[in-house]
Scaffold this active site. Structure first.
Site, mmCIF file in Angstrom:
data_model
loop_
_atom_site.group_PDB
_atom_site.id
_atom_site.type_symbol
_atom_site.label_atom_id
_atom_site.label_comp_id
_atom_site.label_asym_id
_atom_site.label_seq_id
_atom_site.Cartn_x
_atom_site.Cartn_y
_atom_site.Cartn_z
ATOM 1 N N GLN A 1 -0.514 -12.150 -6.029
ATOM 2 C CA GLN A 1 -0.723 -11.329 -4.839
ATOM 3 C C GLN A 1 0.554 -11.187 -4.028
ATOM 4 O O GLN A 1 0.900 -10.105 -3.588
ATOM 5 C CB GLN A 1 -1.830 -11.922 -3.965
ATOM 6 C CG GLN A 1 -2.137 -11.120 -2.723
ATOM 7 C CD GLN A 1 -2.715 -9.759 -3.037
ATOM 8 O OE1 GLN A 1 -3.462 -9.618 -3.977
ATOM 9 N NE2 GLN A 1 -2.369 -8.773 -2.257
ATOM 10 N N HIS B 1 -2.580 -12.713 5.548
ATOM 11 C CA HIS B 1 -3.892 -13.230 5.156
ATOM 12 C C HIS B 1 -3.724 -14.381 4.167
ATOM 13 O O HIS B 1 -2.643 -14.594 3.639
ATOM 14 C CB HIS B 1 -4.771 -12.128 4.550
ATOM 15 C CG HIS B 1 -4.229 -11.501 3.311
ATOM 16 N ND1 HIS B 1 -3.215 -10.578 3.329
ATOM 17 C CD2 HIS B 1 -4.557 -11.667 2.014
ATOM 18 C CE1 HIS B 1 -2.944 -10.206 2.094
ATOM 19 N NE2 HIS B 1 -3.737 -10.853 1.270
ATOM 20 N N TYR C 1 -4.843 -13.336 -9.999
ATOM 21 C CA TYR C 1 -4.702 -12.395 -8.887
ATOM 22 C C TYR C 1 -4.106 -13.094 -7.671
ATOM 23 O O TYR C 1 -3.196 -12.576 -7.028
ATOM 24 C CB TYR C 1 -6.068 -11.792 -8.528
ATOM 25 C CG TYR C 1 -6.055 -10.986 -7.260
ATOM 26 C CD1 TYR C 1 -5.530 -9.706 -7.233
ATOM 27 C CD2 TYR C 1 -6.569 -11.512 -6.081
ATOM 28 C CE1 TYR C 1 -5.518 -8.972 -6.071
ATOM 29 C CE2 TYR C 1 -6.557 -10.780 -4.915
ATOM 30 C CZ TYR C 1 -6.034 -9.513 -4.907
ATOM 31 O OH TYR C 1 -6.011 -8.797 -3.750
#
Length: 147
Positions: free
Chosen positions: A120, A52, A116
């Site tokens: 990730q 993703h 974040y």
């Protein structure tokens, strides 16, 4: 006109195939950057994980998020298949991205979201490295054997 419209967007390839992270990562990144520049969308932070993509972007108010995502996913699919013709056989109907996406508005938590997105990939690696051994089977209560 002054504006500040920031969004955290997450989208994935069809069937969540882990194709983004391999040899296509750089090419997909170039395509996404080029398409964002064409529409006047500023990328603050972006990261391509295995299956993703996370993006922190500023979208001009003349564009809705759905218009931009339709444009980004549609045009990038065509450009990816033009650059990498061998992918046409894995993805039917020339659709590289799965249906839908996640979007969240960004306000005061911009720095947390940037952090974040940066971390990730590292967190994905850490979770892949860990394997959990349960001493007792939660369904039967019997002791598991170490392999």
């Amino acid at each position: 006109t002054q504006w500040r419209c920031k969004f955290h967007i997450v989208f994935a390839p069809k069937y969540r195939r882990q194709i983004i992270y391999g040899k296509y990562k750089k090419s997909i990144g170039e395509i996404v950057r080029e398409l964002c520049e064409r529409k006047g969308v500023e990328i603050h932070e972006a990261n391509a994980c295995k299956d993703h993509i996370h993006m922190l972007v500023s979208i001009p108010p003349k564009l809705s998020v759905s218009q931009f995502m339709g444009y980004l996913k549609g045009k990038s699919s065509l450009m990816i298949f033009d650059r990498h013709a061998n992918l046409k056989y894995r993805y039917g109907n020339r659709k590289f991205w799965c249906r839908g996406y996640f979007v969240d508005t960004v306000g005061r938590n911009k720095h947390q979201i940037q952090e974040y997105i940066r971390n990730q990939l590292r967190e994905d690696y850490m979770s892949d490295q860990l394997t959990l051994f349960e001493e007792f089977d939660p369904f039967t209560g019997e002791k598991n054997k170490k392999k």
